[in-house]
Design a protein around this motif. Structure first.
Motif, PDB file in Angstrom:
ATOM      1  N   PRO A 193      33.674 -93.720 -85.949  1.00 22.04           N
ATOM      2  CA  PRO A 193      32.930 -94.368 -87.513  1.00 22.04           C
ATOM      3  C   PRO A 193      31.954 -94.659 -87.703  1.00 22.04           C
ATOM      4  O   PRO A 193      30.838 -95.616 -87.292  1.00 22.04           O
ATOM      5  N   PHE A 194      31.044 -93.896 -87.378  1.00 22.35           N
ATOM      6  CA  PHE A 194      29.536 -93.366 -87.671  1.00 22.35           C
ATOM      7  C   PHE A 194      28.731 -94.196 -88.436  1.00 22.35           C
ATOM      8  O   PHE A 194      29.462 -94.737 -90.201  1.00 22.35           O
ATOM      9  N   THR A 195      27.695 -94.399 -88.202  1.00 21.84           N
ATOM     10  CA  THR A 195      27.181 -95.731 -89.656  1.00 21.84           C
ATOM     11  C   THR A 195      25.918 -95.262 -89.846  1.00 21.84           C
ATOM     12  O   THR A 195      24.995 -94.018 -88.289  1.00 21.84           O
ATOM     13  N   GLY A 196      25.161 -95.402 -90.589  1.00 24.48           N
ATOM     14  CA  GLY A 196      23.792 -95.098 -91.213  1.00 24.48           C
ATOM     15  C   GLY A 196      23.147 -94.065 -91.371  1.00 24.48           C
ATOM     16  O   GLY A 196      22.078 -93.249 -91.291  1.00 24.48           O
ATOM     17  N   CYS A 197      24.129 -92.417 -91.707  1.00 26.38           N
ATOM     18  CA  CYS A 197      24.088 -91.518 -92.056  1.00 26.38           C
ATOM     19  C   CYS A 197      22.801 -91.177 -93.435  1.00 26.38           C
ATOM     20  O   CYS A 197      22.143 -90.043 -93.818  1.00 26.38           O
TER      21      CYS A 197
END
Length: 633
Positions: free
Chosen positions: A438-442
């Motif tokens: 669950p990465f953020t900031g794309c």
């Protein structure tokens, strides 16, 4: 041999993550395989051709409705730049691409060239031919396949060829690549027909099993001459046969005051062994990226690869040193490959580009005797800073969405278990398709907004064996001492597929590894057991320094060449910890600070270094500071 395999699928996660609310998989009444068969029948395209083209674009994946690095959507890679948008600039950040403190820092600068200028769209033509709007073609896999089939059929009609034989569809396939030159178009078509001849079967990222049976075919390759494409200017390009590489040289120019650019002439491998191949992404589209590398005042790299068809352009000879990795020691001993794409956009890389890149790397590795492993084939994100001041500004491409496992399969050097849980090492290997971190900031680095739900090659390391434990700390990237975050650009506490670490502890289904002087935990089924060599500080040492470059001792420098300070990084390696050892290398420094090459000198010292997997990036330790031993002892 035993391999790490996860058996779950990401269909549910993909459905939950799509903001459009469109399901990731086709309705139950029509599988992906049936969608290919139906579209092939509807538009009169041989099913093997449709399957082969789609595999080379997307491996039949849906990619959660997100665009590729060249704005292509769905199994047929229909391009729609307006929906996909642009990316960040190649010259963002503070990294000096030369990375040599003996010369003035080459800082990022604004360019008049728009590096986010898009490739041409195909989705509008597909919409016109099918009567389906572009929005639906982006998010409905079955309709996307219809759009690709309609395009292929229209290309075949334009050639005036009426045939059901796959052999007579070479020209249409070559045109589908979007290539503007004969070499690139032929290379793409050749790869499609190789896939048709060999056959392939796999389960897609959204759980669809698709099969292309092996089909004997001898395509009519002369059809490419009827497409009106320019003839590829291979020139002095150093590539294996069949890749259609072209020579677009980077300028080596002098502009006064002893300043010059944009690379250094060398004599490799005679003067210096080439140890590394560095994988980058361009942070811009293909054509504008070529403008950057042809700027005589700025950066350079050896090769650029185009996403849509895998086309390769070479700019700097392998014997010369490009300004690409931000670390002069690594630059002087590496070859840099830039891949069209964006690390932070949550986009995906095409199969065509993966395959071209793997063929090129296999060729270079064989020619320069570079081992095909993750100690020698590095991402830009694995290259260390040169001094404490440069660590934070180093680039982090190609990012977590580069599929290292698939790439090494194509390199014919797959990651697999070479040991047991007792042999001391573990190689990171999550299943890319199901590893939806669950990465953020794309959308914007630091925004905190969720990235698209899609597979990744990273595992996040925790301070304890539980999923909600804090991440580790990287004082180089986060000097305030706060733990790592889920921001896509923050790899403070992140290990990548193919990287091998020394095991610190095992507890249930978790394994801990030594990482930046800390113990980091991840799920053991996201790795495979390995065997090799480890280093540990010599007895009596509380800790030892780690370095970002393997430079000689001061006494090794001849008169007239200033000694380069061997500066430890801000980290230390404490007693009692072990780290996976890579190559043992002599110390070297390439003195090349003038346009005139007559005084360029390779300085070699008595000091030797061991390359280690220290954190997300590699590092070097003085061989005199450590003991090297087999990992199982």
């Amino acid at each position: 041999m035993p391999r790490s395999i996860l058996v779950t699928t990401i269909a549910a996660a993909v459905v939950a993550g799509l903001s459009s609310g469109v399901s990731a998989a086709e309705p139950e009444q029509q599988s992906r395989q049936e969608a290919f068969a139906a579209a092939a029948d509807e538009f009169g395209v041989p099913e093997s051709v449709l399957l082969g083209v789609s595999y080379l674009e997307s491996r039949w994946d849906f990619n959660a409705g997100t665009p590729s690095t060249s704005a292509g959507y769905g199994p047929m890679h229909l391009t729609d730049i307006e929906a996909a948008g642009g990316g960040t600039h190649h010259d963002d950040g503070t990294e000096d691409p030369r990375g040599d403190s003996a010369r003035p820092t080459l800082l990022p600068k604004a360019h008049e060239t728009d590096v986010s200028a898009p490739p041409p769209d195909t989705i509008d033509d597909a919409a016109r031919l099918t009567g389906v709007d572009a929005a639906t073609l982006r998010v409905d896999p079955a309709q996307n396949i219809r759009g690709g089939a309609a395009l292929l059929a229209s290309y075949q009609r334009d050639l005036g060829i009426a045939s059901n034989s796959p052999a007579e569809w070479y020209g249409a396939v070559a045109r589908y690549s979007g290539a503007t030159d004969t070499g690139a178009a032929s290379a793409f078509a050749d790869e499609v027909f190789t896939t048709i001849r060999d056959g392939i079967e796999r389960v897609t990222d959204d759980g669809q099993r698709v099969r292309l049976p092996a089909t004997p075919v001898s395509p009519n390759t002369t059809q490419v001459t009827r497409l009106g494409l320019r003839v590829t200017q291979t020139g002095e390009a150093e590539c294996p046969r069949g890749l259609g590489c072209e020579w677009i040289p980077a300028p080596y120019e002098e502009f006064g005051n002893n300043d010059y650019g944009n690379h250094d002439l060398g004599n490799r491998p005679e003067a210096q062994k080439i140890n590394y191949i560095i994988i980058h992404d361009t942070e811009g589209y293909y054509e504008p990226t070529l403008d950057l590398v042809q700027d005589p005042t700025y950066v350079s790299w050896q090769y650029t690869l185009r996403s849509s068809d895998g086309h390769i352009a070479q700019h700097v000879k392998a014997k010369d040193v490009a300004w690409q990795a931000g670390n002069w020691y690594v630059n002087s001993k590496s070859i840099g490959l830039e891949h069209e794409g964006f690390a932070a956009k949550g986009t995906w890389y095409t199969e065509a580009m993966y395959r071209s890149s793997a063929k090129l790397v296999r060729y270079l590795a064989a020619k320069y005797r570079i081992p095909l492993d993750r100690q020698h084939i590095l991402g830009h994100d694995n290259v260390p800073g040169t001094t404490p001041a440069t660590v934070r500004g180093m680039h982090w491409d190609p990012g977590p969405y580069w599929d290292w496992s698939h790439y090494f399969d194509l390199l014919r050097s797959p990651f697999f278990s070479t040991g047991t849980a007792r042999t001391g090492l573990v190689t990171v290997k999550p299943r890319f398709e199901t590893n939806t971190v669950p990465f953020t900031g794309c959308d914007k680095i630091g925004s905190g907004n969720p990235c698209p739900v899609r597979g990744a090659g990273s595992v996040v390391l925790r301070t304890e064996p539980r999923d909600d434990a804090p991440q580790l700390k990287d004082i180089g990237l986060r000097p305030d001492g706060t733990p790592g975050t889920m921001d896509v650009a923050d790899h403070s506490s992140r290990a990548e597929t193919g990287q091998t670490f020394a095991i610190a502890e095992r507890r249930g289904s978790w394994v801990a590894v030594w990482y930046l002087g800390q113990k980091g935990w991840f799920h053991a089924n996201d790795g495979v057991w390995s065997i090799g060599f480890v280093i540990t500080p010599k007895k009596g040492r509380d800790s030892i320094p780690v370095y970002g470059r393997a430079y000689p001792e001061a006494a090794a420098y001849p008169t007239g060449i200033p000694a380069q300070t061997v500066v430890p990084l801000q980290y230390s390696l404490p007693a009692g910890q072990e780290y996976a050892a890579g190559l043992i290398t002599p110390s070297e420094y390439y003195w090349a600070v003038t346009y005139d090459t007559t005084n360029h000198t390779v300085v070699r010292g008595e000091t030797k270094y061991v390359q280690i997997q220290f954190g997300h990036r590699i590092a070097f330790v003085n061989v005199d500071d450590v003991d090297v031993r087999p990992s199982f002892l």
